[in-house]
Design a protein around this motif. Structure first.
Motif, PDB file in Angstrom:
ATOM      1  N   LEU A  88     -34.210   0.371  28.350  1.00 17.98           N
ATOM      2  CA  LEU A  88     -34.854  -0.358  27.257  1.00 17.98           C
ATOM      3  C   LEU A  88     -34.974   0.525  26.018  1.00 17.98           C
ATOM      4  CD1 LEU A  88     -36.327  -2.870  26.217  1.00 17.98           C
ATOM      5  CD2 LEU A  88     -38.425  -1.926  27.190  1.00 17.98           C
ATOM      6  N   ALA A  89     -35.339   1.773  26.199  1.00 17.28           N
ATOM      7  CA  ALA A  89     -35.446   2.687  25.059  1.00 17.28           C
ATOM      8  C   ALA A  89     -34.093   2.876  24.381  1.00 17.28           C
ATOM      9  CB  ALA A  89     -36.003   4.034  25.514  1.00 17.28           C
ATOM     10  N   ILE A  90     -33.031   2.971  25.175  1.00 14.73           N
ATOM     11  CA  ILE A  90     -31.685   3.142  24.609  1.00 14.73           C
ATOM     12  C   ILE A  90     -31.265   1.899  23.833  1.00 14.73           C
ATOM     13  CG2 ILE A  90     -29.241   3.351  25.223  1.00 14.73           C
ATOM     14  CD1 ILE A  90     -30.179   5.202  27.529  1.00 14.73           C
ATOM     15  N   LEU A  91     -31.593   0.728  24.332  1.00 12.19           N
ATOM     16  CA  LEU A  91     -31.213  -0.514  23.661  1.00 12.19           C
ATOM     17  C   LEU A  91     -32.060  -0.793  22.416  1.00 12.19           C
ATOM     18  CD1 LEU A  91     -30.596  -2.836  26.726  1.00 12.19           C
ATOM     19  CD2 LEU A  91     -28.885  -1.846  25.207  1.00 12.19           C
ATOM     20  N   VAL A  92     -33.324  -0.407  22.443  1.00 11.06           N
ATOM     21  CA  VAL A  92     -34.209  -0.692  21.321  1.00 11.06           C
ATOM     22  C   VAL A  92     -33.976   0.266  20.152  1.00 11.06           C
ATOM     23  CG1 VAL A  92     -36.655  -0.653  20.632  1.00 11.06           C
ATOM     24  CG2 VAL A  92     -35.959  -1.877  22.661  1.00 11.06           C
ATOM     25  N   THR A  93     -33.493   1.468  20.413  1.00 16.27           N
ATOM     26  CA  THR A  93     -33.292   2.448  19.343  1.00 16.27           C
ATOM     27  C   THR A  93     -32.375   1.939  18.235  1.00 16.27           C
ATOM     28  OG1 THR A  93     -33.764   4.298  20.812  1.00 16.27           O
ATOM     29  CG2 THR A  93     -32.500   4.794  18.827  1.00 16.27           C
ATOM     30  N   PRO A  94     -31.161   1.442  18.522  1.00 14.21           N
ATOM     31  CA  PRO A  94     -30.340   0.945  17.418  1.00 14.21           C
ATOM     32  C   PRO A  94     -30.918  -0.300  16.746  1.00 14.21           C
ATOM     33  CG  PRO A  94     -29.182   0.632  19.500  1.00 14.21           C
ATOM     34  CD  PRO A  94     -30.419   1.407  19.791  1.00 14.21           C
ATOM     35  N   ASN A 150     -33.565   1.127  14.356  1.00 12.59           N
ATOM     36  CA  ASN A 150     -32.936   1.783  13.207  1.00 12.59           C
ATOM     37  C   ASN A 150     -32.266   0.773  12.282  1.00 12.59           C
ATOM     38  OD1 ASN A 150     -33.759   4.374  13.850  1.00 12.59           O
ATOM     39  ND2 ASN A 150     -31.965   4.768  15.115  1.00 12.59           N
ATOM     40  N   SER A 151     -31.630  -0.242  12.835  1.00 15.27           N
ATOM     41  CA  SER A 151     -30.993  -1.270  12.004  1.00 15.27           C
ATOM     42  C   SER A 151     -32.027  -2.074  11.221  1.00 15.27           C
ATOM     43  CB  SER A 151     -30.163  -2.225  12.857  1.00 15.27           C
ATOM     44  OG  SER A 151     -29.088  -1.539  13.439  1.00 15.27           O
ATOM     45  N   ALA A 152     -33.214  -2.213  11.780  1.00 13.03           N
ATOM     46  CA  ALA A 152     -34.290  -2.933  11.107  1.00 13.03           C
ATOM     47  C   ALA A 152     -35.036  -2.029  10.128  1.00 13.03           C
ATOM     48  CB  ALA A 152     -35.254  -3.514  12.135  1.00 13.03           C
ATOM     49  N   ARG A 153     -34.566  -0.801   9.952  1.00 17.36           N
ATOM     50  CA  ARG A 153     -35.149   0.172   9.021  1.00 17.36           C
ATOM     51  C   ARG A 153     -36.624   0.434   9.300  1.00 17.36           C
ATOM     52  NH1 ARG A 153     -30.916   2.499   8.028  1.00 17.36           N
ATOM     53  NH2 ARG A 153     -29.406   1.511   6.674  1.00 17.36           N
ATOM     54  N   GLY A 154     -36.966   0.520  10.568  1.00 15.00           N
ATOM     55  CA  GLY A 154     -38.322   0.867  10.954  1.00 15.00           C
ATOM     56  C   GLY A 154     -39.241  -0.317  11.159  1.00 15.00           C
ATOM     57  N   SER A 155     -38.759  -1.511  10.950  1.00 13.04           N
ATOM     58  CA  SER A 155     -39.580  -2.691  11.211  1.00 13.04           C
ATOM     59  C   SER A 155     -39.713  -2.874  12.717  1.00 13.04           C
ATOM     60  CB  SER A 155     -38.938  -3.936  10.598  1.00 13.04           C
ATOM     61  OG  SER A 155     -39.621  -5.094  11.021  1.00 13.04           O
ATOM     62  N   LEU A 156     -40.887  -3.228  13.156  1.00 16.01           N
ATOM     63  CA  LEU A 156     -41.110  -3.412  14.582  1.00 16.01           C
ATOM     64  C   LEU A 156     -40.836  -4.834  15.054  1.00 16.01           C
ATOM     65  CD1 LEU A 156     -44.356  -1.338  15.109  1.00 16.01           C
ATOM     66  CD2 LEU A 156     -42.027  -0.743  15.753  1.00 16.01           C
ATOM     67  N   LEU A 157     -40.592  -5.759  14.138  1.00 13.35           N
ATOM     68  CA  LEU A 157     -40.442  -7.159  14.521  1.00 13.35           C
ATOM     69  C   LEU A 157     -39.279  -7.379  15.489  1.00 13.35           C
ATOM     70  CD1 LEU A 157     -41.320 -10.083  14.259  1.00 13.35           C
ATOM     71  CD2 LEU A 157     -39.790 -10.286  12.290  1.00 13.35           C
ATOM     72  N   LEU A 158     -38.076  -6.952  15.139  1.00 17.89           N
ATOM     73  CA  LEU A 158     -36.923  -7.181  16.027  1.00 17.89           C
ATOM     74  C   LEU A 158     -37.048  -6.444  17.360  1.00 17.89           C
ATOM     75  CD1 LEU A 158     -33.979  -7.284  13.486  1.00 17.89           C
ATOM     76  CD2 LEU A 158     -35.067  -9.180  14.683  1.00 17.89           C
ATOM     77  N   PRO A 159     -37.419  -5.150  17.369  1.00 18.16           N
ATOM     78  CA  PRO A 159     -37.604  -4.501  18.678  1.00 18.16           C
ATOM     79  C   PRO A 159     -38.685  -5.185  19.520  1.00 18.16           C
ATOM     80  CG  PRO A 159     -37.510  -2.849  16.962  1.00 18.16           C
ATOM     81  CD  PRO A 159     -37.544  -4.181  16.282  1.00 18.16           C
ATOM     82  N   MET A 160     -39.757  -5.661  18.862  1.00 17.42           N
ATOM     83  CA  MET A 160     -40.809  -6.351  19.586  1.00 17.42           C
ATOM     84  C   MET A 160     -40.317  -7.650  20.203  1.00 17.42           C
ATOM     85  SD  MET A 160     -44.563  -6.239  17.800  1.00 17.42           S
ATOM     86  CE  MET A 160     -44.399  -7.877  17.217  1.00 17.42           C
ATOM     87  N   MET A 217     -25.444   6.863  16.890  1.00 19.26           N
ATOM     88  CA  MET A 217     -26.572   7.104  17.799  1.00 19.26           C
ATOM     89  C   MET A 217     -26.840   8.580  18.046  1.00 19.26           C
ATOM     90  SD  MET A 217     -26.728   4.076  20.597  1.00 19.26           S
ATOM     91  CE  MET A 217     -28.346   4.579  21.131  1.00 19.26           C
ATOM     92  N   PHE A 218     -25.869   9.426  17.805  1.00 23.60           N
ATOM     93  CA  PHE A 218     -26.055  10.843  18.078  1.00 23.60           C
ATOM     94  C   PHE A 218     -26.213  11.658  16.801  1.00 23.60           C
ATOM     95  CE2 PHE A 218     -23.733   9.212  21.807  1.00 23.60           C
ATOM     96  CZ  PHE A 218     -24.717   9.424  22.741  1.00 23.60           C
ATOM     97  N   THR A 219     -26.709  11.028  15.758  1.00 27.00           N
ATOM     98  CA  THR A 219     -26.966  11.704  14.496  1.00 27.00           C
ATOM     99  C   THR A 219     -28.232  11.127  13.888  1.00 27.00           C
ATOM    100  OG1 THR A 219     -26.081  12.209  12.320  1.00 27.00           O
ATOM    101  CG2 THR A 219     -25.502  10.076  13.221  1.00 27.00           C
ATOM    102  N   ARG A 220     -28.847  11.875  13.005  1.00 28.77           N
ATOM    103  CA  ARG A 220     -30.054  11.389  12.337  1.00 28.77           C
ATOM    104  C   ARG A 220     -29.716  10.568  11.104  1.00 28.77           C
ATOM    105  NH1 ARG A 220     -35.262  14.170  12.857  1.00 28.77           N
ATOM    106  NH2 ARG A 220     -35.214  15.193  14.864  1.00 28.77           N
ATOM    107  N   GLU A 221     -28.456  10.543  10.730  1.00 24.67           N
ATOM    108  CA  GLU A 221     -28.041   9.792   9.549  1.00 24.67           C
ATOM    109  C   GLU A 221     -28.296   8.298   9.773  1.00 24.67           C
ATOM    110  OE1 GLU A 221     -23.915   8.984   7.209  1.00 24.67           O
ATOM    111  OE2 GLU A 221     -24.268  10.985   8.022  1.00 24.67           O
ATOM    112  N   GLY A 222     -29.087   7.706   8.907  1.00 26.37           N
ATOM    113  CA  GLY A 222     -29.424   6.293   9.011  1.00 26.37           C
ATOM    114  C   GLY A 222     -30.543   5.995   9.991  1.00 26.37           C
TER     115      GLY A 222
END
Length: 91
Positions: free
Chosen positions: A18-24, A27-37, A74-79
């Motif tokens: 779940l953590a692996i799937l929620v990370t992108p 990040n794609s939501a630019r820090g918004s919790l709505l989509l991961p939630m 996923m293996f970089t901090r860029e973005g």
């Protein structure tokens, strides 16, 4: 809760997956919790209410595909969203 009857290993692997799937998603939501939630809510309230531990292995396969497809990002901090509380840009 159906997860209460699971052994520790499938539950633990499911949480890591779940953590692996929620990370992108996060990040794609630019820090918004709505989509991961919403994604997390769908997993804990699945369309199939009799979730079984073997469902976890299906998610592990999905996570492997997500990591492979997004391996360049996923293996970089860029973005990535790295600030806990977004604020002003640091110099």
């Amino acid at each position: 809760m159906v997860f209460a009857e699971w052994d520790f290993l499938p539950f633990f692997v499911g949480n890591i997956t779940l953590a692996i799937l929620v990370t992108p998603i996060f990040n794609s939501a630019r820090g918004s919790l709505l989509l991961p939630m919403l994604f997390h809510w769908q997993l804990i309230n699945p369309f199939w209410p009799d979730a079984q531990p073997w469902d976890t292995w299906l998610l592990v396969g999905v996570a492997a595909v997500v990591v492979w497809v997004n391996r360049a990002t996923m293996f970089t901090r860029e973005g990535a969203v790295t600030d806990v509380i977004p604020g002003e840009a640091r110099p």
